[in-house]
Design a protein around this motif. Structure first.
Motif, mmCIF file in Angstrom:
data_model
loop_
_atom_site.group_PDB
_atom_site.id
_atom_site.type_symbol
_atom_site.label_atom_id
_atom_site.label_comp_id
_atom_site.label_asym_id
_atom_site.label_seq_id
_atom_site.Cartn_x
_atom_site.Cartn_y
_atom_site.Cartn_z
ATOM 1 N N SER A 46 33.338 35.821 74.507
ATOM 2 C CA SER A 46 34.150 35.602 75.693
ATOM 3 C C SER A 46 35.314 34.702 75.328
ATOM 4 C CB SER A 46 33.312 34.952 76.807
ATOM 5 O OG SER A 46 32.961 33.632 76.424
ATOM 6 N N ALA A 47 36.330 34.707 76.151
ATOM 7 C CA ALA A 47 37.510 33.890 75.894
ATOM 8 C C ALA A 47 37.167 32.409 75.938
ATOM 9 C CB ALA A 47 38.601 34.214 76.913
ATOM 10 N N SER A 48 36.075 32.051 76.634
ATOM 11 C CA SER A 48 35.717 30.647 76.748
ATOM 12 C C SER A 48 34.859 30.164 75.574
ATOM 13 C CB SER A 48 34.975 30.403 78.066
ATOM 14 O OG SER A 48 33.766 31.131 78.067
ATOM 15 N N THR A 49 34.465 31.062 74.663
ATOM 16 C CA THR A 49 33.665 30.663 73.516
ATOM 17 C C THR A 49 34.538 29.865 72.557
ATOM 18 O OG1 THR A 49 32.332 32.645 73.708
ATOM 19 C CG2 THR A 49 32.225 31.465 71.626
ATOM 20 N N LYS A 50 34.123 28.624 72.312
ATOM 21 C CA LYS A 50 34.881 27.761 71.408
ATOM 22 C C LYS A 50 33.973 27.351 70.269
ATOM 23 C CE LYS A 50 37.639 25.733 75.094
ATOM 24 N NZ LYS A 50 37.954 24.519 75.833
ATOM 25 N N PRO A 51 34.527 27.226 69.063
ATOM 26 C CA PRO A 51 33.693 26.737 67.970
ATOM 27 C C PRO A 51 33.277 25.292 68.241
ATOM 28 C CG PRO A 51 35.969 27.103 67.242
ATOM 29 C CD PRO A 51 35.872 27.526 68.668
ATOM 30 N N ALA A 52 32.108 24.929 67.764
ATOM 31 C CA ALA A 52 31.628 23.564 67.947
ATOM 32 C C ALA A 52 32.530 22.604 67.191
ATOM 33 C CB ALA A 52 30.199 23.446 67.452
ATOM 34 N N GLU A 53 32.805 21.456 67.814
ATOM 35 C CA GLU A 53 33.632 20.461 67.140
ATOM 36 C C GLU A 53 32.845 19.838 65.996
ATOM 37 O OE1 GLU A 53 35.941 17.537 69.032
ATOM 38 O OE2 GLU A 53 36.415 18.815 70.734
ATOM 39 N N ILE A 54 33.553 19.504 64.940
ATOM 40 C CA ILE A 54 32.936 18.877 63.782
ATOM 41 C C ILE A 54 33.051 17.369 63.971
ATOM 42 C CG2 ILE A 54 33.045 18.623 61.279
ATOM 43 C CD1 ILE A 54 34.250 21.465 61.223
ATOM 44 N N SER A 55 31.936 16.666 63.872
ATOM 45 C CA SER A 55 31.924 15.225 64.109
ATOM 46 C C SER A 55 32.682 14.486 63.002
ATOM 47 C CB SER A 55 30.488 14.710 64.175
ATOM 48 O OG SER A 55 29.897 14.747 62.886
ATOM 49 N N LYS A 56 33.078 13.250 63.306
ATOM 50 C CA LYS A 56 33.759 12.416 62.314
ATOM 51 C C LYS A 56 32.850 12.156 61.114
ATOM 52 C CE LYS A 56 37.039 10.188 65.352
ATOM 53 N NZ LYS A 56 37.624 8.934 65.814
ATOM 54 N N ALA A 57 31.554 12.006 61.391
ATOM 55 C CA ALA A 57 30.611 11.769 60.291
ATOM 56 C C ALA A 57 30.524 12.995 59.376
ATOM 57 C CB ALA A 57 29.230 11.434 60.851
ATOM 58 N N ALA A 58 30.523 14.199 59.974
ATOM 59 C CA ALA A 58 30.479 15.425 59.167
ATOM 60 C C ALA A 58 31.764 15.581 58.367
ATOM 61 C CB ALA A 58 30.252 16.640 60.062
ATOM 62 N N LEU A 59 32.920 15.268 58.977
ATOM 63 C CA LEU A 59 34.194 15.333 58.252
ATOM 64 C C LEU A 59 34.166 14.385 57.049
ATOM 65 C CD1 LEU A 59 36.901 15.495 61.056
ATOM 66 C CD2 LEU A 59 36.399 17.222 59.340
ATOM 67 N N ALA A 60 33.688 13.171 57.269
ATOM 68 C CA ALA A 60 33.625 12.195 56.172
ATOM 69 C C ALA A 60 32.680 12.673 55.069
ATOM 70 C CB ALA A 60 33.189 10.831 56.709
ATOM 71 N N ALA A 61 31.579 13.291 55.455
ATOM 72 C CA ALA A 61 30.608 13.761 54.458
ATOM 73 C C ALA A 61 31.146 14.925 53.636
ATOM 74 C CB ALA A 61 29.313 14.167 55.158
ATOM 75 N N LEU A 62 32.050 15.719 54.210
ATOM 76 C CA LEU A 62 32.581 16.895 53.522
ATOM 77 C C LEU A 62 33.912 16.638 52.803
ATOM 78 C CD1 LEU A 62 31.712 19.542 56.242
ATOM 79 C CD2 LEU A 62 30.683 19.353 53.972
ATOM 80 N N ALA A 63 34.494 15.484 52.994
ATOM 81 C CA ALA A 63 35.808 15.180 52.410
ATOM 82 C C ALA A 63 35.730 15.051 50.886
ATOM 83 C CB ALA A 63 36.354 13.886 53.001
ATOM 84 N N PRO A 64 36.729 15.575 50.175
ATOM 85 C CA PRO A 64 36.804 15.353 48.724
ATOM 86 C C PRO A 64 36.833 13.850 48.436
ATOM 87 C CG PRO A 64 38.333 17.058 49.393
ATOM 88 C CD PRO A 64 37.816 16.433 50.659
ATOM 89 N N ARG A 65 36.330 13.459 47.278
ATOM 90 C CA ARG A 65 36.190 12.044 46.927
ATOM 91 C C ARG A 65 36.850 11.717 45.586
ATOM 92 N NH1 ARG A 65 32.628 13.085 50.429
ATOM 93 N NH2 ARG A 65 30.797 12.047 51.154
ATOM 94 N N ARG A 66 37.068 10.426 45.408
ATOM 95 C CA ARG A 66 37.583 9.873 44.144
ATOM 96 C C ARG A 66 38.844 10.589 43.643
ATOM 97 N NH1 ARG A 66 31.884 9.580 43.159
ATOM 98 N NH2 ARG A 66 31.907 11.239 41.639
ATOM 99 N N LEU A 67 39.778 10.793 44.542
ATOM 100 C CA LEU A 67 41.065 11.377 44.172
ATOM 101 C C LEU A 67 41.799 10.387 43.273
ATOM 102 C CD1 LEU A 67 43.309 13.517 44.524
ATOM 103 C CD2 LEU A 67 44.007 12.275 46.587
ATOM 104 N N ARG A 68 42.314 10.876 42.167
ATOM 105 C CA ARG A 68 43.028 10.022 41.222
ATOM 106 C C ARG A 68 44.036 10.848 40.425
ATOM 107 N NH1 ARG A 68 38.219 11.581 39.880
ATOM 108 N NH2 ARG A 68 37.646 12.234 37.814
ATOM 109 N N VAL A 69 45.042 10.171 39.904
ATOM 110 C CA VAL A 69 46.011 10.799 39.010
ATOM 111 C C VAL A 69 45.521 10.561 37.591
ATOM 112 C CG1 VAL A 69 48.378 10.712 38.145
ATOM 113 C CG2 VAL A 69 47.944 10.587 40.604
ATOM 114 N N VAL A 70 45.359 11.639 36.850
ATOM 115 C CA VAL A 70 44.875 11.509 35.466
ATOM 116 C C VAL A 70 45.992 11.683 34.449
ATOM 117 C CG1 VAL A 70 42.494 12.130 36.009
ATOM 118 C CG2 VAL A 70 44.122 13.930 35.408
ATOM 119 N N SER A 71 47.145 12.181 34.896
ATOM 120 C CA SER A 71 48.286 12.344 34.001
ATOM 121 C C SER A 71 49.563 12.286 34.831
ATOM 122 C CB SER A 71 48.201 13.690 33.275
ATOM 123 O OG SER A 71 49.377 13.921 32.535
ATOM 124 N N ASP A 72 50.486 11.410 34.430
ATOM 125 C CA ASP A 72 51.774 11.295 35.109
ATOM 126 C C ASP A 72 52.860 11.449 34.055
ATOM 127 O OD1 ASP A 72 54.096 10.617 36.443
ATOM 128 O OD2 ASP A 72 53.270 8.825 37.386
#
Length: 155
Positions: A46-72
């Motif tokens: 139905s048009a009213s069907t919306k995907p479930a919102e992703i919690s802030k905790a879930a976003l934090a758990a799925l976020a890439p980690r330890r981003l760093r520059v290894v060559s400049d």
């Protein structure tokens, strides 16, 4: 017909909202399977069907980690990061500020490094890596913490 080969490729169009601006880009896709015919039993949404919102905790758990520059190398920078196991299935984007034209770079699911070209050697940059969790009019991206170089400061 003999000797004729048809090669197909698919792409996935992606729109991501960044700082209030919707950005569209194309991700390389895998060959897709044929879609079911109209006779396949599928529950209509139905048009009213919306995907479930992703919690802030879930976003934090799925976020890439330890981003760093290894060559400049001035005009070219190589960045690396790690991915939580559950994040490896999502397509990734790399954002840089200042943009100098192309602000987002797309990467395939599971990528853990990228080479960014065309940088000004005298300019500071900040980078973010995000996993595109939901692609829709209001996309959801799990962003890493920013990593800045050459004196740049994240907003």
């Amino acid at each position: 017909m003999r000797g004729n080969v048809v090669i197909g490729a698919s792409v996935v169009a992606v729109a991501v909202a960044v700082a209030g601006t919707v950005l569209a880009f194309v991700l390389p896709g895998q060959n897709q399977q044929p879609q079911p015919t109209a006779q396949a039993s599928k529950r209509p949404q139905s048009a009213s069907t919306k995907p479930a919102e992703i919690s802030k905790a879930a976003l934090a758990a799925l976020a890439p980690r330890r981003l760093r520059v290894v060559s400049d190398k001035g005009a070219a920078v190589t960045v690396q990061w790690t991915l939580p196991a559950k994040t490896r299935r999502y397509p990734l984007v790399l954002q840089r500020e200042p943009a100098d034209g192309q602000q987002l770079m797309t990467m395939e699911a599971g990528a853990t490094s990228a080479r960014v070209l065309g940088l000004d050697p005298d300019t500071g940059y900040c980078f973010l890596v995000g996993a595109a969790l939901e692609i829709s009019q209001k996309s959801t991206v799990a962003w890493s913490k920013p990593h800045c170089i050459r004196g740049a400061v994240s907003r």
